[in-house]
Motif scaffolding. Structure first.
Motif, PDB file in Angstrom:
ATOM      1  N   ASN A  22      44.332  35.779  44.162  1.00 15.34           N
ATOM      2  CA  ASN A  22      43.748  35.223  42.779  1.00 15.34           C
ATOM      3  C   ASN A  22      43.070  34.618  43.096  1.00 15.34           C
ATOM      4  O   ASN A  22      41.318  34.236  42.449  1.00 15.34           O
ATOM      5  CB  ASN A  22      44.456  35.918  41.873  1.00 15.34           C
ATOM      6  CG  ASN A  22      45.167  36.745  41.379  1.00 15.34           C
ATOM      7  OD1 ASN A  22      44.788  38.035  41.039  1.00 15.34           O
ATOM      8  ND2 ASN A  22      46.425  37.609  41.553  1.00 15.34           N
ATOM      9  N   GLY A  26      39.245  35.076  43.483  1.00 19.93           N
ATOM     10  CA  GLY A  26      38.375  34.255  41.900  1.00 19.93           C
ATOM     11  C   GLY A  26      37.159  33.696  43.053  1.00 19.93           C
ATOM     12  O   GLY A  26      36.039  33.177  42.137  1.00 19.93           O
ATOM     13  N   LEU A 237      42.176  40.190  38.379  1.00 20.49           N
ATOM     14  CA  LEU A 237      40.904  40.189  38.888  1.00 20.49           C
ATOM     15  C   LEU A 237      40.318  40.657  37.600  1.00 20.49           C
ATOM     16  O   LEU A 237      39.483  40.986  36.732  1.00 20.49           O
ATOM     17  CB  LEU A 237      40.681  39.006  38.783  1.00 20.49           C
ATOM     18  CG  LEU A 237      40.561  38.081  39.306  1.00 20.49           C
ATOM     19  CD1 LEU A 237      40.050  36.736  40.877  1.00 20.49           C
ATOM     20  CD2 LEU A 237      41.094  36.869  38.191  1.00 20.49           C
ATOM     21  N   TYR A 249      43.989  32.387  36.480  1.00 22.22           N
ATOM     22  CA  TYR A 249      43.347  32.372  37.777  1.00 22.22           C
ATOM     23  C   TYR A 249      42.294  32.201  37.762  1.00 22.22           C
ATOM     24  O   TYR A 249      41.786  31.137  38.423  1.00 22.22           O
ATOM     25  CB  TYR A 249      43.802  33.411  38.700  1.00 22.22           C
ATOM     26  CG  TYR A 249      45.203  33.636  39.345  1.00 22.22           C
ATOM     27  CD1 TYR A 249      45.954  32.554  40.466  1.00 22.22           C
ATOM     28  CD2 TYR A 249      46.172  34.260  39.039  1.00 22.22           C
ATOM     29  CE1 TYR A 249      46.914  32.490  40.044  1.00 22.22           C
ATOM     30  CE2 TYR A 249      47.566  33.769  39.282  1.00 22.22           C
ATOM     31  CZ  TYR A 249      47.749  33.488  39.589  1.00 22.22           C
ATOM     32  OH  TYR A 249      49.169  32.772  40.656  1.00 22.22           O
ATOM     33  N   LYS A 250      41.471  32.791  36.810  1.00 20.33           N
ATOM     34  CA  LYS A 250      39.714  32.209  36.758  1.00 20.33           C
ATOM     35  C   LYS A 250      40.076  30.831  36.675  1.00 20.33           C
ATOM     36  O   LYS A 250      38.932  30.501  36.912  1.00 20.33           O
ATOM     37  CB  LYS A 250      39.538  33.061  35.481  1.00 20.33           C
ATOM     38  CG  LYS A 250      38.223  34.207  35.755  1.00 20.33           C
ATOM     39  CD  LYS A 250      37.681  34.843  35.311  1.00 20.33           C
ATOM     40  CE  LYS A 250      37.730  36.150  35.140  1.00 20.33           C
ATOM     41  NZ  LYS A 250      37.448  37.504  34.280  1.00 20.33           N
ATOM     42  N   THR A 253      40.808  29.029  39.432  1.00 18.96           N
ATOM     43  CA  THR A 253      39.406  29.154  40.385  1.00 18.96           C
ATOM     44  C   THR A 253      38.038  27.627  39.567  1.00 18.96           C
ATOM     45  O   THR A 253      37.524  27.319  41.069  1.00 18.96           O
ATOM     46  CB  THR A 253      38.660  30.248  40.389  1.00 18.96           C
ATOM     47  OG1 THR A 253      39.612  31.115  40.864  1.00 18.96           O
ATOM     48  CG2 THR A 253      37.526  30.033  41.576  1.00 18.96           C
TER      49      THR A 253
END
Ligand code: ADP
Ligand code: MG
Length: 261
Positions: A22, A26, A237, A249-250, A253
């Motif tokens: 992820n 991302g 995602l 996870y975004k 990132t």
């Protein structure tokens, strides 16, 4: 400039593989070129990207490392698979276990993976290496190849103890084999915010390691959707964009990207 991040913790089930997938995808969604390397003989990263029979694959990290050991000519792109979400994957499988045994007698055995990874740096912005749950020779090879270590820690009973050994190994690799190696941070995963227990562990990790090691601001919550996504062979995602794990996870990132400057 390429950054090589190794996702490492000798404990299994702490979301190393889930974080590799992820964070990797991302970063792709933010326009970066990303290669994921599966350095676990279980091939979970390979399987969770939809290649459900890792042991059937012909060219993998094990065959590439074997070629390096035997000084055979390899094309840097040999064996690299292109996932539909835009990430590249060098798969791994059970042959890595045999390799680990063979490597006992190989000259400069800690440097084999590095020799390969160095050839790929010019092609990618990020290379993420998903480690197996041990601190054996393959994991040492990953640490020697890397710039940064991301340590997922499950917010569960005493993760704190196991981390000592990991941190010791990382420091030793840094002193002896890879001076530039840095711990990028500890990532708290599978946090169930409904329990005080999880909050307690989070604050314990901060107390114990906060002075010494960065801890990512982002924490990854617990959600069954995480497991469902990997069964579908895609990132969370894409599988479930609004899910809290996907959002976390975004955010992770973005945190990783913020270190680019
Ligand atoms: P590791 O690579 O460290 O062994 P995995 O990424 O394979 O860990 O995760 C272990 C298990 O936990 C898998 O079944 C995975 O689907 C599940 N999992 C990972 N992240 C989460 C999460 N945020 N919430 C719930 N389950 C998760
Ligand atoms: Mg794994």
């Amino acid at each position: 400039m390429c950054r090589v991040i190794v996702i490492c913790n000798q404990k299994g089930g702490v979301a190393k593989t889930t974080s590799t997938v992820n964070l990797g995808i991302g970063l792709v969604k933010e326009g970066r070129k990303v290669l994921l390397i599966d350095a676990d003989p279980q091939g979970s990263l390979t399987a969770s990207l939809g290649y459900v029979e890792p042991d059937e694959l012909k060219t993998t990290l094990a065959t590439i490392m074997m070629a390096v050991i035997n000084e055979e000519e390899i094309q840097p792109t040999d064996g690299i698979l292109h996932h539909k979400e835009g990430v590249d994957l060098l798969p791994g499988n059970i042959e890595l276990s045999a390799l680990e045994v063979i490597m006992g007698n190989v000259m400069s055995r800690e440097l084999i993976m590095k020799e390969y990874v160095e050839q790929l740096r010019e092609r990618y912005d990020y290379i993420l290496i998903d480690c197996m749950p041990s601190l054996g020779m393959i994991t040492i090879n990953a640490l020697v190849s890397a710039d940064l270590v991301l340590i997922p820690v499950q917010a569960a009973y005493l993760p704190v103890k196991g981390l000592q050994q990991l941190i010791k190994t990382i420091s030793m690799v840094k002193r002896r084999l890879n001076r530039k190696l840095q711990i990028q941070g500890i990532l708290l995963t599978m946090v169930d915010f409904r329990t005080n227990y999880a909050k307690d562990i989070a604050s314990r990790v901060h107390e114990t390691y906060g002075a010494e090691i960065e801890i990512f601001h982002t924490v990854i919550p617990f959600s069954v959707k995480a497991a469902e996504a990997s069964a579908e062979g895609i990132s969370i995602l894409t599988y479930c964009p609004g899910n809290k794990v996907g959002i976390a996870y975004k955010n992770l990132t973005q945190e990783v990207l913020s270190y680019e400057n």
